[in-house]
Design an enzyme around this catalytic site. Structure first.
Site, mmCIF file in Angstrom:
data_model
loop_
_atom_site.group_PDB
_atom_site.id
_atom_site.type_symbol
_atom_site.label_atom_id
_atom_site.label_comp_id
_atom_site.label_asym_id
_atom_site.label_seq_id
_atom_site.Cartn_x
_atom_site.Cartn_y
_atom_site.Cartn_z
ATOM 1 C CB SER A 1 6.890 37.244 63.640
ATOM 2 O OG SER A 1 5.895 37.609 62.707
ATOM 3 C CB SER A 2 7.759 40.411 59.196
ATOM 4 O OG SER A 2 6.605 39.680 58.833
ATOM 5 C CB CYS A 3 3.569 40.521 63.052
ATOM 6 S SG CYS A 3 3.990 39.624 64.549
ATOM 7 C CE1 TYR B 1 3.893 34.516 67.784
ATOM 8 C CE2 TYR B 1 4.197 36.021 65.939
ATOM 9 C CZ TYR B 1 4.529 34.856 66.596
ATOM 10 O OH TYR B 1 5.500 34.028 66.084
ATOM 11 C CE LYS C 1 7.724 34.898 68.347
ATOM 12 N NZ LYS C 1 8.685 33.831 68.717
ATOM 13 C CG HIS D 1 0.471 31.821 59.604
ATOM 14 N ND1 HIS D 1 1.227 31.018 60.424
ATOM 15 C CD2 HIS D 1 0.342 33.006 60.263
ATOM 16 C CE1 HIS D 1 1.554 31.677 61.523
ATOM 17 N NE2 HIS D 1 1.025 32.886 61.454
#
Length: 310
Positions: A109-111, A138, A142, A181
């Site tokens: 994920s881009s987070c 999270y 990842k 989301h």
């Protein structure tokens, strides 16, 4: 290149990303797909995962299984998000390595990128400064998954790659009233407001945050493309390279849904990361680009919502 008759395991095939990857693989002629529901295989149980890999021995793995949720869910259950995601990904990646899987693709994920990373965010900005606090647990999970793939490549010469998608939406999305989301949450909220003839809809924050959105079938196309054309330990960003303010997104969703009431903003709620735009030049240089415009994608997502969730 994956052989058309190769045994391919898609972890998380019932989720939005996993189901899109299954659709894409079938469309491209891959017929030997292996899947398991959560009831059939709990990926948090190491013994069960190892037994599954020993029995099935998949040649290729798409690791799309994850526990996901919006800002509220991440804030409320950070320990659960870290435990479930780290346990699932470590079990699957390690079991794939143990049986000699030819190639594995890890979906992140881009987070994972820093809260205040230079925009647009390049793959190289990973771990250069602090993360966004609202989804730190999270993100750390990842990051651990993609780093484990990197370390296996370095130590054992595996061919494990990682893909970091931007915000996703599309068929099989999660429309839970509190744990979804932003885009699916807006679709549901405006649809219910239209049905109930509510005079206004209240959204979180002030609408100033900027976000990028990628239609999930475009992501799936990239995932299969990378499995066939990319090898390397550095992750690959998956996005459109375009962004929109949440306020404008809300207005766009309301228009697609057909809601004509007022949109209000709850300033007591967090905005999340101010801006999250991915640099997608790496994927573009390999010859890939997204196909679905945001407005058309929202229309397709709303049609799927009406067909399956109403």
């Amino acid at each position: 290149m994956m052989e058309k008759d190769a045994k391919i395991y898609v972890a998380g095939h019932r989720g939005m990303v996993g189901s899109a990857i299954v659709r894409c693989l079938k469309q491209q002629g891959y017929g030997h797909l292996v899947t398991r529901t959560h009831r059939e295989l709990d990926l948090c149980r190491q013994d069960a995962v190892e037994a599954f890999f020993a029995e099935e021995a998949p040649e290729y793995v798409f690791l799309a299984a994850a526990k996901v949720g919006g800002i509220g869910a991440n804030e409320a259950s950070p320990a659960d998000f870290m435990w479930d995601n780290m346990t699932m990904e470590m079990n699957v990646i390690h079991a794939a390595w143990a049986i000699g899987c030819k190639k594995l693709e890890f979906l992140g994920s881009s987070c994972i990128y820093p809260r205040m990373a230079p925009q647009p965010m390049k793959e190289s900005c990973l771990l250069t400064s602090e993360l966004e606090w609202t989804n730190e647990a999270y993100a750390l999970a990842k990051i651990s998954g993609l780093k484990y793939c990197e370390y296996l490549n370095r130590q054992y010469g595996t061919d494990y790659i990682s893909v970091m998608p931007t915000n996703l939406y599309g068929p099989n999305d999660n429309y839970h009233p509190t744990n979804s989301h932003v885009l699916p949450a807006l679709i549901r909220r405006f649809h219910e407001a239209k049905v109930n003839k509510d005079p206004f809809v209240t959204c979180w924050g002030d609408g100033s945050a900027l976000r990028e959105f990628l239609y999930v079938d475009d992501l799936a196309d990239l995932c299969v493309f990378l499995m066939n054309h990319y090898s390397g330990s550095e992750t690959v960003n998956a996005g459109t390279g375009k962004e929109i303010r949440i306020k404008a997104l809300a207005e766009l969703v309301a228009g697609v849904v057909g809601y004509e009431g007022e949109i209000r903003w709850d300033l007591s709620k967090p905005n999340g990361t101010p801006r999250k735009l991915l640099d997608v030049s790496k994927a573009e240089e390999m010859g890939w680009t997204y196909q679905t415009s945001l407005k058309n994608g929202i229309r397709l997502a709303y049609e799927d919502f009406l067909a399956h969730f109403v």
